[in-house]
Write an enzyme that holds these catalytic residues in place. Structure first.
Site, short mmCIF file in Angstrom:
data_model
loop_
_atom_site.label_atom_id
_atom_site.label_comp_id
_atom_site.label_asym_id
_atom_site.label_seq_id
_atom_site.Cartn_x
_atom_site.Cartn_y
_atom_site.Cartn_z
N ASP A 1 16.47 6.71 34.58
CA ASP A 1 17.44 7.75 34.94
C ASP A 1 18.04 7.50 36.32
O ASP A 1 17.42 6.89 37.19
CB ASP A 1 16.74 9.12 34.90
CG ASP A 1 17.73 10.26 34.81
OD1 ASP A 1 18.89 10.03 34.41
OD2 ASP A 1 17.36 11.40 35.16
N ASN B 1 22.00 12.58 24.39
CA ASN B 1 23.04 11.89 25.17
C ASN B 1 24.40 11.82 24.47
O ASN B 1 25.41 11.48 25.09
CB ASN B 1 22.59 10.49 25.59
CG ASN B 1 21.54 10.48 26.69
OD1 ASN B 1 20.66 9.61 26.73
ND2 ASN B 1 21.60 11.46 27.59
C1 IPE Z 1 16.95 10.89 29.82
O1 IPE Z 1 17.86 11.01 30.87
C2 IPE Z 1 17.51 9.99 28.77
C3 IPE Z 1 17.55 8.57 29.10
C4 IPE Z 1 17.11 8.02 30.20
C5 IPE Z 1 18.09 7.71 28.07
P1 IPE Z 1 18.92 12.19 30.91
O2 IPE Z 1 19.70 12.01 32.15
O3 IPE Z 1 19.67 12.24 29.65
O4 IPE Z 1 17.97 13.46 30.99
P2 IPE Z 1 18.24 14.93 31.48
O5 IPE Z 1 19.55 15.36 30.87
O6 IPE Z 1 18.31 14.88 32.98
O7 IPE Z 1 17.08 15.73 31.01
C1 IPE Z 2 20.92 6.80 32.85
O1 IPE Z 2 21.11 7.66 33.89
C2 IPE Z 2 20.32 7.47 31.67
C3 IPE Z 2 21.08 7.31 30.43
C4 IPE Z 2 21.27 8.33 29.66
C5 IPE Z 2 21.62 6.02 30.05
P1 IPE Z 2 22.13 8.89 33.87
O2 IPE Z 2 23.42 8.47 33.26
O3 IPE Z 2 21.49 10.07 33.23
O4 IPE Z 2 22.31 9.10 35.42
P2 IPE Z 2 22.31 10.47 36.21
O5 IPE Z 2 21.05 11.19 35.86
O6 IPE Z 2 23.53 11.21 35.78
O7 IPE Z 2 22.35 10.05 37.66
MG MG Z 3 20.25 11.51 34.00
#
Ligand code: IPE
Ligand code: IPE
Ligand code: MG
Length: 240
Positions: A20, A68
């Site tokens: 993340d 997502n």
């Molecule tokens: C979790 O991250 C999913 C992945 C890393 C693929 P998100 O960014 O989607 O999670 P939330 O929305 O903060 O819970």
């Molecule tokens: C990658 O990070 C996780 C995926 C869903 C690919 P994010 O895209 O959730 O990044 P943040 O949390 O918005 O910084």
């Molecule tokens: Mg995220």
């Protein structure tokens, strides 16, 4: 070969990663979110080499959750395209002897991506090194519902009785099948939640949350997490 003096003696058999913080990494630099995902894919490839070198047997990465899909069409298609592009590199890690697997529903993915995933699994099936699992369109609840349906079919078709359904059997019906439960969960980006990742398989995992963003996570950060894990007292409910 790397300098392996830094590796703790006690290692997790299975390490799982919630990758993340890509969006925040990009925002800090005034770049579009997709630039963060591109950088994140590089981190993933580097980290697989480090994990293999360190001797981790199973590594699972959360690449795209069932939630997502809520993101913009632009971001979703950029993420899907990156997966397509990087699968080739991952499969071509021939020397590393890495076995690739995927968990998550495949129906909603493009034909091209599905074919690459099937080919990658097929091509790496007999490799005996580390097993790398990518979770794409994965949700822990979706995994459990699918397993419950399979169990219901087995009962309906007379293969088992309801009382034959044990935790072990149910576990083998999950998408992770024969992969052992997670020992260490690492989440980058600082959020203190599971976000629907491997709900069943994380039951007794040690949790390690770091503020480091995924794009900045490297071997040094990994070793810090492994050292922390090595110092944990895993009691499993016992009073020792
Ligand atoms: C979790 O991250 C999913 C992945 C890393 C693929 P998100 O960014 O989607 O999670 P939330 O929305 O903060 O819970
Ligand atoms: C990658 O990070 C996780 C995926 C869903 C690919 P994010 O895209 O959730 O990044 P943040 O949390 O918005 O910084
Ligand atoms: Mg995220």
């Amino acid at each position: 070969m790397a300098q392996n003096k830094d590796i703790p003696e006690i290692l997790p058999t299975h390490a799982a990663f919630i990758m993340d913080g890509n969006g925040r990494w990009a925002k800090k630099r005034g770049l579009p979110r997709t630039a963060g995902h591109r950088e994140g894919a590089k981190t993933l490839k580097k980290l697989i080499r480090d994990l293999d070198d360190i001797g981790i047997k199973y590594a699972t990465f959360y690449a795209f959750s069932t939630e997502n899909w809520k993101r913009s069409d632009e971001e979703v298609s950029a993420l899907m395209k990156l997966l397509e592009e990087n699968l080739d590199d991952l499969v071509n890690y021939k020397n590393e002897n890495v076995r690739l697997r995927f968990i998550g529903g495949r129906e909603r993915l493009s034909d091209v991506l599905q074919k690459k995933m099937n080919d990658a699994e097929e091509e790496s099936r007999t490799r005996t090194g580390m097993t790398v699992t990518l979770a794409i369109n994965y949700g822990g609840r979706d995994d459990i519902v699918h397993a419950a349906r399979k169990a219901a079919e087995l009962i309906k078709d007379g293969f088992i009785k309801p009382e034959d359904l044990t935790e072990e059997l149910f576990g083998s019906l999950l998408m992770t099948e024969d992969i052992p439960d997670v020992d260490l969960l690492i989440r980058t980006g600082g959020e203190q939640r599971i976000s629907n990742f491997l709900n069943w398989q994380l039951s007794y995992a040690e949790l390690y949350i770091t503020d480091a963003l995924w794009c900045d996570f490297d071997r040094k950060e990994l070793i810090k997490a492994l050292e922390d894990f090595a110092g944990r007292n895993r009691r499993y409910g016992d009073a020792k």
